[in-house]
Design an enzyme around this catalytic site. Structure first.
Site, PDB file in Angstrom:
ATOM      1  N   PRO A  16       0.854  -1.190   0.000  1.00  0.00           N
ATOM      2  CA  PRO A  16       0.000   0.000   0.000  1.00  0.00           C
ATOM      3  C   PRO A  16       0.888   1.238   0.000  1.00  0.00           C
ATOM      4  O   PRO A  16       1.818   1.319   0.808  1.00  0.00           O
ATOM      5  CB  PRO A  16      -0.773  -0.118   1.329  1.00  0.00           C
ATOM      6  CG  PRO A  16       0.046  -1.029   2.185  1.00  0.00           C
ATOM      7  CD  PRO A  16       0.826  -1.921   1.262  1.00  0.00           C
ATOM      8  N   MET A  17       0.622   2.159  -0.904  1.00  0.00           N
ATOM      9  CA  MET A  17       1.451   3.372  -0.950  1.00  0.00           C
ATOM     10  C   MET A  17       0.593   4.573  -1.312  1.00  0.00           C
ATOM     11  O   MET A  17       0.048   4.654  -2.428  1.00  0.00           O
ATOM     12  CB  MET A  17       2.589   3.208  -1.969  1.00  0.00           C
ATOM     13  CG  MET A  17       3.670   2.262  -1.478  1.00  0.00           C
ATOM     14  SD  MET A  17       5.047   2.140  -2.625  1.00  0.00           S
ATOM     15  CE  MET A  17       4.325   1.140  -3.911  1.00  0.00           C
ATOM     16  N   ALA A  18       0.495   5.513  -0.358  1.00  0.00           N
ATOM     17  CA  ALA A  18      -0.278   6.733  -0.580  1.00  0.00           C
ATOM     18  C   ALA A  18       0.283   7.474  -1.788  1.00  0.00           C
ATOM     19  O   ALA A  18       1.497   7.631  -1.909  1.00  0.00           O
ATOM     20  CB  ALA A  18      -0.211   7.605   0.672  1.00  0.00           C
ATOM     21  N   GLN A  70      -6.842  -0.546   3.040  1.00  0.00           N
ATOM     22  CA  GLN A  70      -6.094  -0.289   4.272  1.00  0.00           C
ATOM     23  C   GLN A  70      -6.713   0.877   5.035  1.00  0.00           C
ATOM     24  O   GLN A  70      -6.979   1.932   4.449  1.00  0.00           O
ATOM     25  CB  GLN A  70      -4.634   0.038   3.977  1.00  0.00           C
ATOM     26  CG  GLN A  70      -3.841   0.120   5.284  1.00  0.00           C
ATOM     27  CD  GLN A  70      -2.402   0.554   5.110  1.00  0.00           C
ATOM     28  OE1 GLN A  70      -2.133   1.693   4.750  1.00  0.00           O
ATOM     29  NE2 GLN A  70      -1.475  -0.339   5.371  1.00  0.00           N
ATOM     30  N   CYS A 100       2.748   3.762   9.387  1.00  0.00           N
ATOM     31  CA  CYS A 100       2.964   5.106   8.847  1.00  0.00           C
ATOM     32  C   CYS A 100       3.791   5.956   9.828  1.00  0.00           C
ATOM     33  O   CYS A 100       3.412   6.104  10.991  1.00  0.00           O
ATOM     34  CB  CYS A 100       1.623   5.774   8.551  1.00  0.00           C
ATOM     35  SG  CYS A 100       1.869   7.392   7.800  1.00  0.00           S
ATOM     36  N   LYS A 139      -0.410  -4.376   8.781  1.00  0.00           N
ATOM     37  CA  LYS A 139       0.891  -4.030   8.203  1.00  0.00           C
ATOM     38  C   LYS A 139       1.615  -3.133   9.202  1.00  0.00           C
ATOM     39  O   LYS A 139       1.134  -2.059   9.555  1.00  0.00           O
ATOM     40  CB  LYS A 139       0.730  -3.319   6.865  1.00  0.00           C
ATOM     41  CG  LYS A 139       2.049  -2.770   6.362  1.00  0.00           C
ATOM     42  CD  LYS A 139       2.159  -2.779   4.879  1.00  0.00           C
ATOM     43  CE  LYS A 139       3.485  -2.209   4.415  1.00  0.00           C
ATOM     44  NZ  LYS A 139       3.647  -0.781   4.746  1.00  0.00           N
ATOM     45  N   ASN A 200       8.672  -7.279   3.892  1.00  0.00           N
ATOM     46  CA  ASN A 200       8.690  -6.051   3.100  1.00  0.00           C
ATOM     47  C   ASN A 200       9.883  -5.184   3.516  1.00  0.00           C
ATOM     48  O   ASN A 200      10.245  -5.125   4.675  1.00  0.00           O
ATOM     49  CB  ASN A 200       7.359  -5.295   3.353  1.00  0.00           C
ATOM     50  CG  ASN A 200       7.366  -3.876   2.803  1.00  0.00           C
ATOM     51  OD1 ASN A 200       7.207  -2.918   3.547  1.00  0.00           O
ATOM     52  ND2 ASN A 200       7.561  -3.727   1.509  1.00  0.00           N
ATOM     53  N   GLY A 201      10.466  -4.558   2.507  1.00  0.00           N
ATOM     54  CA  GLY A 201      11.552  -3.614   2.744  1.00  0.00           C
ATOM     55  C   GLY A 201      12.776  -3.937   1.935  1.00  0.00           C
ATOM     56  O   GLY A 201      13.411  -4.978   2.116  1.00  0.00           O
ATOM     57  N   ASP A 202      13.063  -3.039   0.974  1.00  0.00           N
ATOM     58  CA  ASP A 202      14.299  -3.144   0.194  1.00  0.00           C
ATOM     59  C   ASP A 202      14.388  -4.378  -0.684  1.00  0.00           C
ATOM     60  O   ASP A 202      15.477  -4.917  -0.877  1.00  0.00           O
ATOM     61  CB  ASP A 202      15.534  -3.095   1.114  1.00  0.00           C
ATOM     62  CG  ASP A 202      15.811  -1.693   1.610  1.00  0.00           C
ATOM     63  OD1 ASP A 202      15.157  -0.743   1.111  1.00  0.00           O
ATOM     64  OD2 ASP A 202      16.661  -1.544   2.512  1.00  0.00           O
TER      65      ASP A 202
HETATM   66  C1  LIG Z   1       5.239   7.022  -1.351  1.00  0.00           C
HETATM   67  C2  LIG Z   1       4.969   5.982  -0.295  1.00  0.00           C
HETATM   68  C3  LIG Z   1       3.722   5.896   0.273  1.00  0.00           C
HETATM   69  C4  LIG Z   1       3.449   4.926   1.255  1.00  0.00           C
HETATM   70  N1  LIG Z   1       2.195   4.835   1.760  1.00  0.00           N
HETATM   71  C5  LIG Z   1       1.891   3.804   2.608  1.00  0.00           C
HETATM   72  C6  LIG Z   1       0.553   3.586   3.034  1.00  0.00           C
HETATM   73  O1  LIG Z   1      -0.393   4.304   2.663  1.00  0.00           O
HETATM   74  N2  LIG Z   1       0.342   2.546   3.881  1.00  0.00           N
HETATM   75  C7  LIG Z   1       1.347   1.726   4.314  1.00  0.00           C
HETATM   76  O2  LIG Z   1       1.109   0.789   5.078  1.00  0.00           O
HETATM   77  N3  LIG Z   1       2.617   1.919   3.920  1.00  0.00           N
HETATM   78  C8  LIG Z   1       2.901   2.912   3.053  1.00  0.00           C
HETATM   79  N4  LIG Z   1       4.179   3.050   2.597  1.00  0.00           N
HETATM   80  C9  LIG Z   1       5.210   2.072   2.979  1.00  0.00           C
HETATM   81  C10 LIG Z   1       5.285   0.931   1.947  1.00  0.00           C
HETATM   82  O3  LIG Z   1       4.089   0.184   1.947  1.00  0.00           O
HETATM   83  C11 LIG Z   1       6.462  -0.018   2.239  1.00  0.00           C
HETATM   84  O4  LIG Z   1       6.283  -0.549   3.512  1.00  0.00           O
HETATM   85  C12 LIG Z   1       7.812   0.706   2.203  1.00  0.00           C
HETATM   86  O5  LIG Z   1       7.932   1.501   1.037  1.00  0.00           O
HETATM   87  C13 LIG Z   1       8.972  -0.299   2.254  1.00  0.00           C
HETATM   88  O6  LIG Z   1       8.947  -1.161   1.147  1.00  0.00           O
HETATM   89  P1  LIG Z   1       9.984  -0.969  -0.071  1.00  0.00           P
HETATM   90  O7  LIG Z   1      11.368  -0.945   0.518  1.00  0.00           O
HETATM   91  O8  LIG Z   1       9.704  -2.154  -0.959  1.00  0.00           O
HETATM   92  O9  LIG Z   1       9.624   0.340  -0.711  1.00  0.00           O
HETATM   93  C14 LIG Z   1       4.461   4.025   1.658  1.00  0.00           C
HETATM   94  C15 LIG Z   1       5.738   4.136   1.081  1.00  0.00           C
HETATM   95  C16 LIG Z   1       6.008   5.087   0.119  1.00  0.00           C
HETATM   96  C17 LIG Z   1       7.379   5.146  -0.484  1.00  0.00           C
END
Ligand SMILES: Cc1cc2nc3c(=O)[nH]c(=O)nc-3n(C[C@H](O)[C@H](O)[C@H](O)COP(=O)(O)O)c2cc1C
Length: 328
Positions: A16-18, A70, A100, A139, A200-202
């Site tokens: 999920p990503m805002a 979410q 968040c 999450k 999740n992460g990287d």
């Molecule tokens: C632009 C952006 C918006 C995000 N918005 C949310 C969100 O709305 N809800 C959430 O649980 N995590 C949010 N995250 C976190 C991501 O879901 C994820 O946990 C985080 O980017 C780490 O994963 P990655 O290393 O694969 O990017 C957001 C991350 C980014 C970069």
């Protein structure tokens, strides 16, 4: 991977990503092999105040399944009511945000603030589980900081009150997005629960995805930023998992076509003004990593109309075809 009655095969999810994981991008990710997508975070309070934004965040494409909505908040009753509303919008599962790190979210006790408030966090999960028939997932980050890694203990409690999966972003709130993810936290959670744990992460490459599963025992992998301008990542990971081989990166033409579809869909969904404004950064991501692309990415920040976007894509394609393409 099985989240209650929902089969997630392959166990690969879009995070999920805002501002990113809206309907348009979820459709792209799903088509490329993300077996589960989750909406951008919906604030439970705002939803109960009938904010228009909350409702459009929850809009799903017809036939979009499985999909999670979410919700974020820290009042158990409000979260339960928001979950009921989200479930009525067609969510296959409700995901609770406990990660968040943004100050204005945390100061209300929401998001990653719940990692420091065991009683409230457990009450929130329990209230949501009791309010809806669909599975509830959480999450979360690993903890507030590295001195307080609360996720394993919390995850155990969440399982006890009925959560059906945990998504673990292997950073602390204190890390924000700066420090590298520490996957050992995923393993610590996995060791404490029997429900699926999604790491999740990287994760940037198919090898990363494999290594995360192997090193942590995670049941699934969730991809965030590596999908920016690159929804093909899901296909590359799946192909690698299934065949042990790498797919070629997409051609310039495929990238241009994908970007163009994305632009059109954003305009259909949000209208030209908002759709194009939200597309500026995303369009630039598609054009990243090709020789000389900086000029075209700079142009993306200026686009105002669908025609502007199409013309940047066309110019970039013309240029990129003359270059040998490499991924950055
Ligand atoms: C632009 C952006 C918006 C995000 N918005 C949310 C969100 O709305 N809800 C959430 O649980 N995590 C949010 N995250 C976190 C991501 O879901 C994820 O946990 C985080 O980017 C780490 O994963 P990655 O290393 O694969 O990017 C957001 C991350 C980014 C970069």
């Amino acid at each position: 991977m099985q989240i209650d009655t929902i089969t997630i095969d392959p166990p690969l999810m879009l995070a999920p990503m805002a501002g990113v994981s809206n309907r348009a991008f979820r459709a792209l990710a799903r088509k490329q092999g993300a077996s589960l997508c989750v909406t951008e975070m919906v604030n439970a309070n705002a939803l109960l105040h009938k904010s228009a934004k909350s409702y459009w965040l929850m809009e799903l494409d017809p036939g979009e399944t499985p999909v999670g909505i979410q919700i974020a908040g820290s009042d158990p009753e409000i979260m339960a009511a928001a979950a009921v509303e989200a479930a009525s919008y067609g969510a296959d599962l409700i995901d609770i945000n406990m990660g968040c790190p943004v100050s204005k979210v945390v100061k209300n006790g929401d998001g990653s603030a719940l990692l420091n408030d065991y009683d409230t966090a457990v009450k929130v999960v329990e209230a949501v589980v009791n309010a809806v028939k669909v599975p509830v997932t959480v999450k979360m980050r690993a903890g507030w900081d590295h001195q307080s890694i609360t996720a394993p203990t919390l995850a155990e409690a969440f399982e006890r009150v009925g959560a059906k999966a945990i998504g673990l972003h292997a950073r602390t709130r204190d890390d924000q997005y700066m420090r590298p993810a520490r996957w050992e936290y995923i393993r610590s959670v996995k060791e404490r629960v029997s429900i699926p744990v999604i790491g999740n992460g990287d994760v940037h490459t198919p090898e990363d995805a494999r290594r995360m599963m192997d090193e942590t025992g995670a049941d699934g992998v969730m991809i965030g930023r590596a999908s920016f301008g690159d929804p093909w990542i899901f296909q590359r990971i799946t192909h690698f998992w299934e065949n042990g081989e790498h797919l070629l990166p997409p051609s310039a033409l495929e990238r241009a076509q994908m970007a163009s579809w994305h632009v059109r869909r954003m305009v259909e969904i949000k209208g030209e003004t908002v759709g194009i404004a939200e597309m500026r950064k995303q369009l630039a991501w598609y054009l990243k990593g090709t020789p000389g692309s900086a000029e075209y990415r700079a142009k993306c920040t200026q686009i105002k109309t669908e025609a502007d976007a199409e013309s940047v894509i066309a110019e970039w394609l013309h240029h990129a075809r003359d270059e040998s393409l490499t991924w950055s």
